[in-house]
Enzyme design. Structure first.
Site, PDB file in Angstrom:
ATOM      1  N   HIS A 135       1.766  -4.097  21.014  1.00 51.22           N
ATOM      2  CA  HIS A 135       2.523  -3.724  22.204  1.00 51.22           C
ATOM      3  C   HIS A 135       3.123  -4.932  22.913  1.00 51.22           C
ATOM      4  O   HIS A 135       3.812  -4.778  23.919  1.00 51.22           O
ATOM      5  CB  HIS A 135       1.628  -2.946  23.182  1.00 51.22           C
ATOM      6  CG  HIS A 135       1.328  -1.562  22.734  1.00 51.22           C
ATOM      7  ND1 HIS A 135       0.375  -0.762  23.334  1.00 51.22           N
ATOM      8  CD2 HIS A 135       1.847  -0.805  21.730  1.00 51.22           C
ATOM      9  CE1 HIS A 135       0.318   0.410  22.713  1.00 51.22           C
ATOM     10  NE2 HIS A 135       1.207   0.406  21.738  1.00 51.22           N
TER      11      HIS A 135
ATOM     12  N   ASN B 291       8.059  10.403  17.586  1.00 56.02           N
ATOM     13  CA  ASN B 291       8.827   9.538  16.681  1.00 56.02           C
ATOM     14  C   ASN B 291      10.328   9.541  16.926  1.00 56.02           C
ATOM     15  O   ASN B 291      11.070   8.824  16.247  1.00 56.02           O
ATOM     16  CB  ASN B 291       8.564   9.945  15.224  1.00 56.02           C
ATOM     17  CG  ASN B 291       7.187   9.544  14.751  1.00 56.02           C
ATOM     18  OD1 ASN B 291       6.539   8.695  15.359  1.00 56.02           O
ATOM     19  ND2 ASN B 291       6.725  10.154  13.678  1.00 56.02           N
TER      20      ASN B 291
ATOM     21  N   ARG C  15       6.212  -0.806  14.772  1.00 55.29           N
ATOM     22  CA  ARG C  15       5.851   0.519  15.298  1.00 55.29           C
ATOM     23  C   ARG C  15       5.988   1.597  14.229  1.00 55.29           C
ATOM     24  O   ARG C  15       5.139   2.491  14.105  1.00 55.29           O
ATOM     25  CB  ARG C  15       6.736   0.849  16.500  1.00 55.29           C
ATOM     26  CG  ARG C  15       6.416   2.185  17.170  1.00 55.29           C
ATOM     27  CD  ARG C  15       7.126   2.309  18.506  1.00 55.29           C
ATOM     28  NE  ARG C  15       6.856   3.595  19.113  1.00 55.29           N
ATOM     29  CZ  ARG C  15       7.779   4.540  19.323  1.00 55.29           C
ATOM     30  NH1 ARG C  15       9.039   4.341  18.968  1.00 55.29           N
ATOM     31  NH2 ARG C  15       7.449   5.687  19.883  1.00 55.29           N
TER      32      ARG C  15
ATOM     33  N   HIS D 127       3.070   4.209  12.873  1.00 61.33           N
ATOM     34  CA  HIS D 127       3.254   5.659  12.918  1.00 61.33           C
ATOM     35  C   HIS D 127       3.203   6.276  11.526  1.00 61.33           C
ATOM     36  O   HIS D 127       2.811   7.430  11.376  1.00 61.33           O
ATOM     37  CB  HIS D 127       4.573   6.003  13.624  1.00 61.33           C
ATOM     38  CG  HIS D 127       4.502   5.861  15.106  1.00 61.33           C
ATOM     39  ND1 HIS D 127       5.060   6.771  15.977  1.00 61.33           N
ATOM     40  CD2 HIS D 127       3.915   4.925  15.892  1.00 61.33           C
ATOM     41  CE1 HIS D 127       4.827   6.394  17.226  1.00 61.33           C
ATOM     42  NE2 HIS D 127       4.139   5.271  17.200  1.00 61.33           N
TER      43      HIS D 127
END
Length: 313
Positions: free
Chosen positions: A185, A88, A56, A60
Site C-alpha cells: 500500500h 477489481n 495490486r 487480486h
C-alpha cells in the site's frame, strides 16, 4: 458451520506450487524474464502508476483460485469475469501483460503462462519503484475459470484484524505475511469509496473515525466531502506513492492511513510490533516483503498455457 464450509471451499481452490522453480524457463524460453522486465520498464516510462497497478493486480489474482492469471480474463457472454467484479473495476495496466505476452509468443510460442508473466511483472514493478528484488518461482499454469462473484473473497479495506487474519490464513498466509504484504500500500491511489466509512457516519457516536489523526481526517473530508462524491476522487496511498519504501508503516503509527484495514494492524500486539519494526527499518521490510511475495505467489491453481491472456484456450 457456514464459516467453516466457506473456509474449506476457499482452501480447496489452492495448492502450494511445489513444482515451481526459479529456472523453469532456462531451456524453453531463456529470455522470458528480460522480455517481461522490458514491458514493465517501457510502461513505467509513460505511466508512473503502472507499477502500483501491476502489484495490486497480482495480489487480486492470487487471492482468487491462486495465482492462475484468472484476473486477466475478459467477461464473455453470460459470464462476468473477475476483472469486472466490484473490487477489481479500478484495476488497470492490463496492457503491460498483453505486451509482454505478445513478445513472448514471438520468442517462444506457447511456453510462458500469463500467471507467470503477472508474477514476474509484479516483482519488476516493485524493483522499478525502488523496492526489493527476489527470484520468482515459475511454472504456474493459467486458470480457465474467472467469476466476478468470487471477488467477494478478497479482503476488504474495511476489514478488522480478525477478518484480515481469517482471510489470509485461509490462503496459508501468516500474520507476518499480512503485515509485510500490506506494505504494498506504499504504492498507488485509493478512491473515496474505499475509506468513506471512516470519514462519514462512522458510527452512532462519531461522524469521523476517532483513530484518524484530525488534520489528516480533515484533508480526506475535503477530497471526499460526501458519500456520493465523484467516482474518480481519492488520494494517494502515501505522499511517495510511486516510490516503494517504508513510509506506509510510519503513517500507520501516525494514524494517517486511509483504510480501516491498515489501521487495524495496530489492534494486535503481534502485528503492531511488526509495523513498528518495518517503520524503523526499510531493510527489514524489504526482506520480509520479498519472502512473503514468494510465499503468496507460490499458491497455484491453473491448468493451461493461454495463447491470449484475456481469453481461455
Amino acid at each position: 458451520m457456514a464459516a467453516l464450509l466457506s473456509s474449506l471451499l476457499i482452501l480447496s481452490f489452492f495448492s502450494l506450487g511445489t513444482s515451481l522453480s526459479s529456472n523453469y524457463y532456462q531451456k524453453t524460453c531463456p529470455n522470458a524474464e528480460s522480455i517481461i522486465k522490458k514491458a514493465v520498464i517501457d510502461a513505467t516510462k509513460n505511466d508512473k502508476t503502472a507499477p502500483a497497478a501491476l502489484v495490486r493486480m497480482h495480489f487480486h489474482d492470487c487471492f482468487i483460485r491462486g495465482c492462475d492469471g484468472s484476473v486477466l480474463i475478459n467477461s464473455k457472454g453470460k459470464n462476468t469475469a473477475e476483472k469486472d467484479g466490484p473490487p477489481n473495476k479500478s484495476l488497470h495496466a492490463f496492457y503491460v501483460i498483453d505486451n509482454a505476452k505478445k513478445a513472448l509468443e514471438s520468442a517462444c510460442p506457447g511456453v510462458v503462462s500469463c500467471a507467470d508473466i503477472l508474477a514476474v511483472a509484479a516483482r519488476d514493478a516493485t524493483v522499478v519503484s525502488g523496492g526489493p528484488s527476489w527470484d520468482v518461482p515459475k511454472g504456474r499454469k493459467d486458470g480457465r475459470i474467472s467469476r466476478a462473484s468470487e471477488t467477494s473473497q478478497l479482503p476488504a479495506p474495511t476489514f478488522n484484524i480478525s477478518q484480515l487474519q481469517q482471510s489470509w490464513s485461509q490462503r496459508g498466509l501468516s500474520m507476518e505475511d499480512l503485515v509485510a504484504l500490506s506494505g504494498g500500500h506504499t504504492l498507488g491511489f485509493s478512491h473515496c469509496s474505499s475509506f468513506n466509512n471512516r470519514i462519514h457516519n462512522f458510527n452512532s457516536t462519531f461522524d469521523i473515525d476517532p483513530s484518524l489523526q484530525p488534520s489528516f481526517a480533515a484533508t480526506l473530508r475535503r477530497v471526499c466531502p460526501a458519500r456520493n462524491n465523484a467516482k474518480k476522487a481519492g488520494v494517494t496511498m502515501d505522499p511517495s506513492s510511486t516510490t516503494f519504501d517504508n513510509t506506509y508503516y510510519k503513517l500507520i503509527l501516525q494514524n494517517k492511513v486511509v483504510f480501516s484495514s491498515d489501521n487495524a494492524l495496530l489492534n494486535s500486539p503481534k502485528t503492531k510490533s511488526l509495523v513498528s519494526k518495518f517503520a524503523s527499518s526499510s531493510d527489514a521490510f524489504f526482506k520480509a516483503f520479498a519472502k512473503s511475495m514468494i510465499k503468496m505467489s507460490s499458491i497455484t491453481g491453473g491448468q493451461e498455457i493461454r495463447k491470449d491472456c484475456r481469453v481461455v484456450n
